[in-house]
Enzyme design. Structure first.
Site, PDB file in Angstrom:
ATOM      1  N   ALA A 167      22.201  82.503  53.153  1.00  0.00           N
ATOM      2  CA  ALA A 167      22.677  81.209  53.645  1.00  0.00           C
ATOM      3  C   ALA A 167      21.638  80.384  54.400  1.00  0.00           C
ATOM      4  O   ALA A 167      21.660  79.157  54.326  1.00  0.00           O
ATOM      5  CB  ALA A 167      23.896  81.417  54.539  1.00  0.00           C
ATOM      6  N   ALA A 168      20.752  81.014  55.176  1.00  0.00           N
ATOM      7  CA  ALA A 168      19.826  80.248  56.012  1.00  0.00           C
ATOM      8  C   ALA A 168      18.920  79.373  55.137  1.00  0.00           C
ATOM      9  O   ALA A 168      18.556  79.779  54.028  1.00  0.00           O
ATOM     10  CB  ALA A 168      18.986  81.202  56.860  1.00  0.00           C
ATOM     11  N   CYS A 309      14.930  77.502  43.490  1.00  0.00           N
ATOM     12  CA  CYS A 309      14.115  76.286  43.462  1.00  0.00           C
ATOM     13  C   CYS A 309      12.776  76.618  42.805  1.00  0.00           C
ATOM     14  O   CYS A 309      11.719  76.192  43.258  1.00  0.00           O
ATOM     15  CB  CYS A 309      13.928  75.708  44.859  1.00  0.00           C
ATOM     16  SG  CYS A 309      13.341  76.886  46.088  1.00  0.00           S
TER      17      CYS A 309
END
Length: 627
Positions: A167-168, A309
C-alpha cells in the site's frame, strides 16, 4: 590529473562527467533492451524515446467525499479563463487543463504542464499556491494519471472487503477509501467535515480496507497519509505481501507490486543511471509470489488487479502467465476494454526475450538456450511459451508514455471463478501453521501495541463518555477500543467497525488468545493501526465532568450518534463566525445572543455545531468550551 592546458582538473567536473556517462550508459542499456523486445513499431520508436525526456504533466483527482468537491469541480472547468489571462507565455496559454475522460465523473484533471514549471513560473504562482492549499486540505490529491487506474478498475462499493497488499505510500489506498465513501477530514479547511446520512452507517460496519506494507516505517507513513480520511473500517498491517495471513478472504485485492519502475522515468530521470535489465529479472520471483498469494486470498467471484509501473515483460506478462498456469482452474483474466473508454493502451505481449547478462548485447529466446549452471537464477517462468494466446494474455494492457502523454504502466485484472483445490488448501494450511509457530517464537521481538476493549479496560470511563455526550452505551461497548500501552491511563480511544475488530483482536499481541485447533484455526496479524481515533484525554486546569474531548477525525462519526452537546445552526452569518474562530474567545464577546446564551448554559467540554440548510445536515465544526 592535468587538463589540456596543464592545469589541475576540477574534481566537480570529473564527478559531473562520471554522472553524465552513467546516465548515458543506462539510456543505452534501456534502448538496446526495449528495441530487442519490439515494444513499439520501428516508425514510432523515436516518438516513444523522445517522450521519455519530457517531464510529466501535473495531475490530480478530486475527493468526491469532501464537502468542497462540487465547488472544486466547477473551479476546474473555469481554469481555462485563468490560463487565457497569461498573455506573455504562449506555451502556457495553450496548455489548457483538461479532465481525464476515463476517470469516473470527470473527477481527475491534468494541467498539461509539469510540476516543475508550475512551481517555478512566477506567472503561475497563484495557481500553484491554490493547488498546494487544496491538496493539503484534502479537496484534491496529486497523483500520476496512470497510477489512478487500478482503483478505478476495482470499482469498490460500500460493503466490500478490500486488501491493498503493497500500500505505501498510500495514494491508491486513498482512492479506495474515497470510493467507499470515507469521510474526508481536514484541519486546513477550518475543521469542516461532511456528515453522511444515517443510511451510510450500515456500510461503515460492513466495509473493510486493509492497507499492508512490508516496511514498518512505510506503515507509519501510511497512517500519516490516510489520517485525513475519517474511516473506522481501515486497518494498517505490517506483513511481507507474499506471506500475508490466509485466514480472511477479500472480494477486492490490489497487487501494485515492487518493480523496476522504468515507466516512471519521466518523473524520476535519476533512474537512468540505475537501469539494468536484470533488475526486473531479480524482482520476478517476488512479484510472482505476491500475485499467487493475492489469488489465494481472493473470494470466489472476487476481483484482483495486478499492476506495475514497469514496461518490462518479465515483470508483467511473464508473471501473469505463470500465475494463470499454476491457478488455471481457479482464476481467469478479465477484459477491461469497456471499463476504460477513452484510454489509449496496447495489448499484452505474446513474445519477448530474456537478457543474457554474460554478454553485453546477448539475449535468450527460450529456456533451452540458458546454460545449465545459470538455470538456478534464470527460471523458466521468465520466458514466453506457446500457450500465451490460450491464456488470454492479450487481455492485459500496457500504457506507453507517448500514446497519451502519461507514464508507463501495466495492468492485468483477474477474477476468481472457483474455490481453491484441495492441494492448494493443504499447502496454505501448512504455510499458516509454520508462520504461526514462527510468530510465537519471535513475538517478543515484535514491537506491538494490541487493542483492548474499553469496556474491559475501564467500564466506568465508558459510562462517563456515553452519559456526557448522550451516546448509546451498548454501541460504545461493542466498538470503542484503546491500545494496551494506554491501559494505565487511557489516552486515546478508537472506534472500530466489526470487520476491523475481527482483525485487531487476532493481532500478534493477542497470541495467547489464538488457537491452532482444526476447528478454530487463526493467524496473528501484525496490526500497526486500526479504525478511527474518536476521543483523547485532556489535562484540564479546571473542573470538567468528562476529561475526554472529541477528536476532529472522529467527529463526523460520533456526531451521528450524539444526543447531547450537539447544536444546530441555521443562520449562515453565525456559521461563518464559527468557522473563523481560531483562538480562544470569551463567551461574553460573542456577538450573537442565541449562540452566547447556548454556550453559557453548556458545561466545559467538546461541543459539535452542525450547519443545517433546508433540513439537511451538511457540515460540522467541533469547538471546545474551556471554562
Amino acid at each position: 590529473m592535468l587538463d589540456k592546458q596543464g592545469n589541475g582538473a576540477s574534481t566537480d567536473n570529473r564527478d559531473n562527467d562520471c554522472a553524465h556517462n552513467t546516465v548515458e550508459r543506462g539510456q543505452q542499456r534501456f534502448k538496446t533492451y526495449y528495441e530487442e523486445q519490439e515494444l513499439v513499431d520501428e516508425e514510432e520508436w523515436n516518438h516513444f524515446w523522445n517522450t521519455l525526456f519530457v517531464p510529466l504533466p501535473a495531475c490530480f483527482w478530486i475527493s468526491q467525499s469532501h464537502p468542497s468537491s462540487t465547488r472544486m469541480s466547477a473551479l476546474c472547468k473555469q481554469l481555462e479563463a485563468y490560463f487565457s489571462s497569461v498573455e506573455e507565455v504562449d506555451s502556457i496559454k495553450s496548455s489548457i487543463p483538461y479532465p481525464l475522460k476515463w476517470f469516473p465523473n470527470e473527477l481527475a484533471w491534468c494541467l498539461n504542464i509539469s510540476r516543475q514549471v508550475l512551481k517555478r513560473d512566477e506567472k503561475l504562482s497563484k495557481l500553484h499556491d491554490f493547488i498546494v492549499e487544496q491538496n493539503s486540505s484534502g479537496v484534491i490529491n496529486r497523483q500520476e494519471a496512470v497510477s489512478m487506474l487500478p482503483p478505478v478498475l476495482l470499482q469498490v462499493q460500500p460493503g466490500d472487503k478490500v486488501l491493498d497488499m503493497c500500500a505505501a505510500p498510500g495514494s491508491k489506498t486513498a482512492q479506495l477509501l474515497d470510493m467507499l465513501g470515507a469521510k474526508n477530514y481536514s484541519a486546513a479547511e477550518r475543521q469542516v467535515c461532511t456528515i453522511r446520512l444515517s443510511k451510510d452507517i450500515v456500510d461503515i460496519h460492513e466495509s473493510l480496507v486493509v492497507a499492508n506494507d512490508s516496511n514498518l516505517k512505510r506503515c507509519w507513513m501510511l497512517i500519516h497519509q490516510l489520517k485525513r480520511f475519517s474511516c473506522p473500517y481501515i486497518v494498517i498491517t505490517n506483513h511481507e505481501a507474499q506471506k500475508f495471513p490466509v485466514g480472511m478472504r477479500f472480494n477486492r485485492i490490489l497487487c501494485d507490486v515492487p518493480c523496476s519502475g522504468d515507466g516512471t522515468l519521466r518523473k524520476s530521470p535519476d533512474l537512468w543511471k540505475r537501469w539494468y535489465a536484470d533488475t526486473g529479472m531479480n524482482l520476478h520471483p517476488l512479484q510472482l509470489a505476491i500475485l499467487l498469494r493475492g489469488c489465494d486470498l481472493l473470494e470466489t467471484g472476487g476481483k484482483l488487479v495486478y499492476s506495475t509501473c514497469s514496461l518490462n515483460p518479465v515483470e508483467n506478462e511473464a508473471v501473469v502467465a505463470e500465475v494463470l498456469r499454476r491457478r488455471s482452474t481457479q482464476i481467469s483474466l478479465i477484459n477491461v476494454d469497456n471499463l476504460l473508454s477513452n484510454l489509449k493502451f496496447r495489448r499484452g505481449l505474446t513474445s519477448w526475450k530474456v537478457k543474457n547478462n554474460a554478454e553485453e548485447f546477448g539475449f535468450f529466446t527460450c529456456y533451452e538456450e540458458v546454460p545449465l549452471h545459470r538455470r538456478k537464477k534464470i527460471p523458466p517462468s521468465l520466458f514466453p511459451k506457446d500457450d500465451l494466446k490460450d491464456l488470454g494474455i492479450d487481455k492485459c494492457i500496457r500504457i506507453l508514455p507517448h500514446d497519451q502523454d502519461t507514464g508507463g504502466f501495466f495492468i492485468a485484472m483477474f477474477e476468481k471463478v472457483s474455490r481453491d483445490t484441495q492441494d492448494t488448501w493443504q499447502k496454505l494450511r501448512f504455510d499458516k501453521e509454520k508462520a504461526y509457530m514462527k510468530t510465537r517464537r519471535i513475538s517478543r521481538l515484535i514491537s506491538d501495541d494490541p487493542f483492548e476493549r474499553l469496556s474491559t479496560v475501564n467500564i466506568s470511563l465508558l459510562k462517563t463518555i456515553a452519559y456526557f455526550y448522550g451516546l448509546d452505551e451498548e454501541l460504545l461497548s461493542n466498538h470503542l477500543m484503546t491500545r494496551t500501552s494506554d491501559a494505565g491511563r487511557v489516552r486515546r480511544i478508537y472506534y472500530l467497525s466489526e470487520q476491523v475488530k475481527s482483525i485487531v483482536e487476532n493481532s500478534v499481541g493477542n497470541l495467547d488468545r489464538l488457537t491452532t485447533d482444526d476447528d478454530n484455526e487463526k493467524y496473528p496479524y501484525r496490526v500497526v493501526h486500526g479504525g478511527i481515533r474518536c476521543f483523547e484525554a485532556v489535562d484540564c486546569k479546571y473542573q470538567v465532568e468528562c476529561p475526554y474531548r472529541i477528536v476532529f477525525e472522529g467527529a463526523p462519526l460520533i456526531a451521528l450518534r450524539m444526543s447531547k452537546r450537539l447544536e444546530y445552526v441555521e443562520d449562515e452569518e453565525v456559521w461563518n463566525f464559527l468557522l473563523h474562530v481560531k483562538d480562544v474567545i470569551k463567551i461574553a464577546e460573542i456577538p450573537f445572543i442565541n449562540l452566547r446564551t447556548s454556550l453559557e448554559q453548556t458545561s466545559p467540554g467538546s461541543v459539535i455545531f452542525c450547519f443545517t440548510n433546508e433540513s439537511t445536515k451538511d457540515y460540522l465544526v467541533r469547538m471546545e468550551r474551556v471554562g
